[in-house]
Design an enzyme around this catalytic site. Sequence first.
Site, short mmCIF file in Angstrom:
data_model
loop_
_atom_site.label_atom_id
_atom_site.label_comp_id
_atom_site.label_asym_id
_atom_site.label_seq_id
_atom_site.Cartn_x
_atom_site.Cartn_y
_atom_site.Cartn_z
N GLY A 72 0.70 -1.44 -0.27
CA GLY A 72 0.12 0.09 -0.16
C GLY A 72 0.89 1.64 0.21
N ARG A 110 -14.62 -15.84 -10.67
CA ARG A 110 -14.01 -14.39 -10.89
C ARG A 110 -15.21 -13.37 -10.92
NH1 ARG A 110 -9.04 -12.89 -12.16
NH2 ARG A 110 -8.41 -15.06 -13.06
N MET A 125 -3.73 -6.84 -7.32
CA MET A 125 -3.05 -8.10 -7.87
C MET A 125 -3.84 -9.05 -8.81
SD MET A 125 0.15 -6.95 -7.58
CE MET A 125 1.12 -8.25 -8.09
N ASN A 182 -4.42 2.23 -13.60
CA ASN A 182 -3.60 1.09 -12.70
C ASN A 182 -2.13 1.84 -12.95
OD1 ASN A 182 -2.51 -1.25 -11.63
ND2 ASN A 182 -2.15 -1.77 -13.96
N HIS A 229 1.67 0.36 -13.10
CA HIS A 229 2.37 -0.94 -13.37
C HIS A 229 4.05 -0.60 -13.58
CE1 HIS A 229 3.07 -4.68 -15.08
NE2 HIS A 229 3.93 -4.23 -16.12
N SER A 255 4.62 2.84 -15.35
CA SER A 255 3.30 3.63 -16.31
C SER A 255 2.23 3.77 -15.55
CB SER A 255 3.19 2.67 -17.47
OG SER A 255 4.42 2.52 -18.19
N ASP A 263 -2.76 -4.90 -18.34
CA ASP A 263 -1.66 -3.78 -18.55
C ASP A 263 -1.37 -3.33 -20.03
OD1 ASP A 263 -1.12 -4.22 -15.82
OD2 ASP A 263 0.23 -5.92 -16.21
N GLU A 289 7.36 6.00 -8.51
CA GLU A 289 5.88 5.70 -8.98
C GLU A 289 5.00 6.23 -8.26
OE1 GLU A 289 4.87 1.40 -8.47
OE2 GLU A 289 6.87 0.51 -9.02
C1 GRF Z 1 4.24 -1.31 -7.24
O1 GRF Z 1 5.43 -1.64 -7.75
C2 GRF Z 1 3.06 -1.33 -8.59
O2 GRF Z 1 3.64 -0.54 -9.59
C3 GRF Z 1 2.62 -2.69 -8.73
O3 GRF Z 1 2.65 -3.20 -7.39
C4 GRF Z 1 3.55 -2.46 -6.46
C5 GRF Z 1 2.71 -2.05 -5.38
O4 GRF Z 1 3.39 -1.65 -4.16
N1 GRF Z 1 1.34 -2.62 -9.34
P1 GRF Z 1 2.39 -0.73 -3.17
O5 GRF Z 1 1.47 -1.94 -2.53
O6 GRF Z 1 1.83 0.33 -3.61
O7 GRF Z 1 3.45 -0.70 -2.30
#
Ligand code: GRF
Length: 220
Positions: free
Chosen positions: A12, A65, A90, A107, A109, A136, A145, A174
């Site tokens: 998170g 799902r 995920m 999202n 990624h 991204s 993705d 990020e």
């Molecule tokens: C990040 O690297 C994000 O890009 C990927 O999963 C990771 C999540 O990290 N999709 P966090 O839970 O936000 O710390």
Amino acid sequence: MLDVVVLASGRGSNFAALLDAQQSAELPIRIRALLSDKSAAPALDIARAAGIDAIVLAPRDFADRAAFDRALFARAAQFHPGLIVLAGYMRVIDAAVVNEWHGRMINIHPSLLPKYPGLHTHARAIEVGDGVHGASVHFVTAQLDGGPVIAQAQIPVLDGDTPDTLAARLLPLEHRLLAASVDAIARHRIALGNHGVECDGKPLVAPLCLQADGGLRAVG
Ligand code: GRF
């Protein structure tokens, strides 16, 4: 104010970065809830500590799902979000559910899409010998993705980098990339049009690029 619901499966830190930016009034958003598919996700504790609704639904409690995704997104919809942010969420999401949120779900990624959709992005970039890696933010479509990319952050791959060192160097970028992308959407500068991402009403020819000052700039 843009109402936002965040989905996260783990740590998170991206969610926490959005929360920080909201709390310091940098971002014109109101995070209404954090939803997770994992009851042990630390992201839930971050939400609870901030007084934000933290909701868990367990996939095993649903027939398949599609049933899980319908229930999860129905729960999200109760908060009337203008935007859903997948921040380390995920699970692959059922296509019909994704389509209902077309243009209203993004999202983050950890690769320079279209390179390396899916998992193990850092290891794949190192294996191939890429000199540049990154992250991204994209609108979510039914292709994993594969949705239109809004913005990217780049870092060099250094000699001796491992997937862990690369991931650790990328993570702070990020956080800024996600905050800047959400900011641009909240301020109506970025939207998904019929032919892809639009920036200030014009088609975006290439993803915006995160700058050292934390802003997003067009490149090329
Ligand atoms: C990040 O690297 C994000 O890009 C990927 O999963 C990771 C999540 O990290 N999709 P966090 O839970 O936000 O710390």
